[in-house]
Structure formats: C-alpha cells, structure tokens
Motif scaffolding. Structure first.
Motif: not given
Length: 267
Positions: A210-216, A243-247
């Motif tokens: 899993a990767v977080p979305l810090p700017g969400a 995944m990072r690119a998708a996020a």
C-alpha cells in the motif's frame, strides 16, 4: 457604477467569510474535532470576534455544536456530507484502480481512515481466478493491514499511540504486529521507503502492498493485494513505482476538481 462597486465588494466579503468558515472547520478536524475559542484564535490568526460570529453561524446551521464546556466541536450535519463525499471518492477512484489492475494484474483497493478504523471505499478486482476480494464499506483495524499501516504513517506518533490504545492490537495471524513500539518502528520504515506491506498479517497466504496519498483531502491510501505466491518481494519492488504513479495521478485529479472552473468561464 457605485452600486456595482458596492455589490462586488459585498460579494468579495461573503466569499472571504465562507473561506474563513471552512478554514475553522478544518482546524477543528485537525485538532480531533473539538477546540476552545482561544485555541481557534491561535490556530487561525483571526480576531476572536470574527471567529465567534462565524462559529455562531455554523452552530445555527448544525455544522458545529457548542459543548456545555463552551468548546466548539464538529456538528452532526457534517456526517451526511462526509458519507456522500466518501461514496463519491470511491466512484472517482474506480478508473484509477481499474488502470492499476491492468498494469499490475492484482486486485486494487482504496481506503480512508475514519476515526480509528480503516474503511474501504473502492475496489477493482483482479482478473485471476484466484483473487482477493474486500467488500466496499468494510471496516478493519489499521495495525494489521497494508492500507492501515500506510494511513497510520501519515500521522504523528502520539496520535498513532492514542489510536492503538483505543483499538488494541489483536493478532489476526501469527504474523500480526501486536506491540505498539514495534509498529511505531515499522511506521518509521514505511515513511522512509514510501510504502507499507501486509506480509500475511491480516490473512495467511495473502500479501498486500500500500502507498499513502499525502496530498489527498482526507487520509487516503491505495493498495494492491494478492496471493503471497504471486505477490512476492520481487513483484512488490516492481509494483510500488506503478502504484506511486497511480497515487500521484489520482491526487492531481482530485486537486484539479477542487479548483473548479476558472473565473469568467461561464458560457
């Protein structure tokens, strides 16, 4: 002309008041949902009379409530807005998750932190006959899932420890982290490398990254899950950049939608 100028000035003042009201609601949310008037003054930098006037309006509308202690708290009318927004977030996420499935071949999820729990808001299933399935709307504890650990990594350590103290850390499998100090150390590693792994901590035979979305606008993470035999350490290394690119792409899309149309774009 003078009337037009006065109208424009009044509109600008109304917009500024609206911006300030939203800023106060966000300060309340950042503080855990409740603050004193003096704390709001310090956090916002606004004059106390201005804050008092705005808070009275929000109280009257049900978006804020005033406790017997005179402290202000987020009001019940926000619950309906939050529920609808959560459903919309899942709708907006589906194209991103579907593309992620096409790119990595495994089930993709999106989840948010709601109170002390992780809530799954969207999923795109893998096309494999053996695939992972998590019901949208399902709630789980954060300490034993990839998305949960990714979400906790966005919080300061004292807040994490408060959540763990309230929820406990029951073992779902023999691999579940059940010690707060061990989890805090794991969260530090997650912040450093930028992703979290559930290594059969929620279910034996299942691995999740899993990767977080810090700017969400709210605490959000996306994950990819699959059988441990397919989602190997080598596969995780390949999947994380995708995944990072998708996020990043989804966060930019959200930010673009939040900005709305440019002034003067009518017609």
């Amino acid at each position: 002309m003078a009337q037009a100028g006065n109208a424009q000035g009044g509109n600008a003042q109304a917009v500024r008041s609206l911006e300030r009201a939203f800023e106060l609601l966000e300060h309340l949310a950042d503080a855990g949902g409740e603050m004193a008037l003096s704390e709001l003054t310090e956090a916002s930098g606004l004059p106390m009379p201005t804050i008092y006037r705005l808070m009275r309006t929000l109280v009257n509308r049900g978006y804020v409530r005033q406790e017997p202690s005179k402290r202000y708290a987020l009001g019940p009318r926000l619950i309906r807005l939050g529920d609808v927004a959560s459903r919309l977030l899942g709708t907006w996420a589906r194209p991103t998750l579907a593309r992620l499935v096409d790119e990595v071949g495994e089930t993709a999820n999106m989840a948010v932190l709601e109170g002390d729990e992780v809530v799954y808001v969207a999923q795109a299933p893998s096309r494999h006959s053996m695939r992972m399935f998590t019901e949208v709307g399902r709630r789980v504890q954060p300490h034993c899932t990839g998305v949960g650990k990714a979400l906790l990594s966005l919080l300061p350590e004292p807040t994490v420890r408060e959540i763990l103290a309230r929820t406990g850390m029951p073992a779902q499998t023999p691999r579940t982290i059940t010690d707060p100090d061990a989890l805090v150390a794991e969260l530090a590693r997650i912040r450093e490398r930028g992703y979290a792994v559930d290594d059969e901590e929620q279910e034996i035979g299942v691995r999740c990254v899993a990767v977080p979305l810090p700017g969400a606008p709210t605490l959000t993470a996306i994950s990819v899950s699959g059988p441990s035999a397919r989602l190997t350490a080598e596969a995780v290394t390949d999947i994380v950049p995708v995944m990072r690119a998708a996020a990043d792409r989804f966060t930019r899309e959200l930010a673009g939608g939040a900005r709305g149309p440019a002034a003067g774009a009518d017609g």
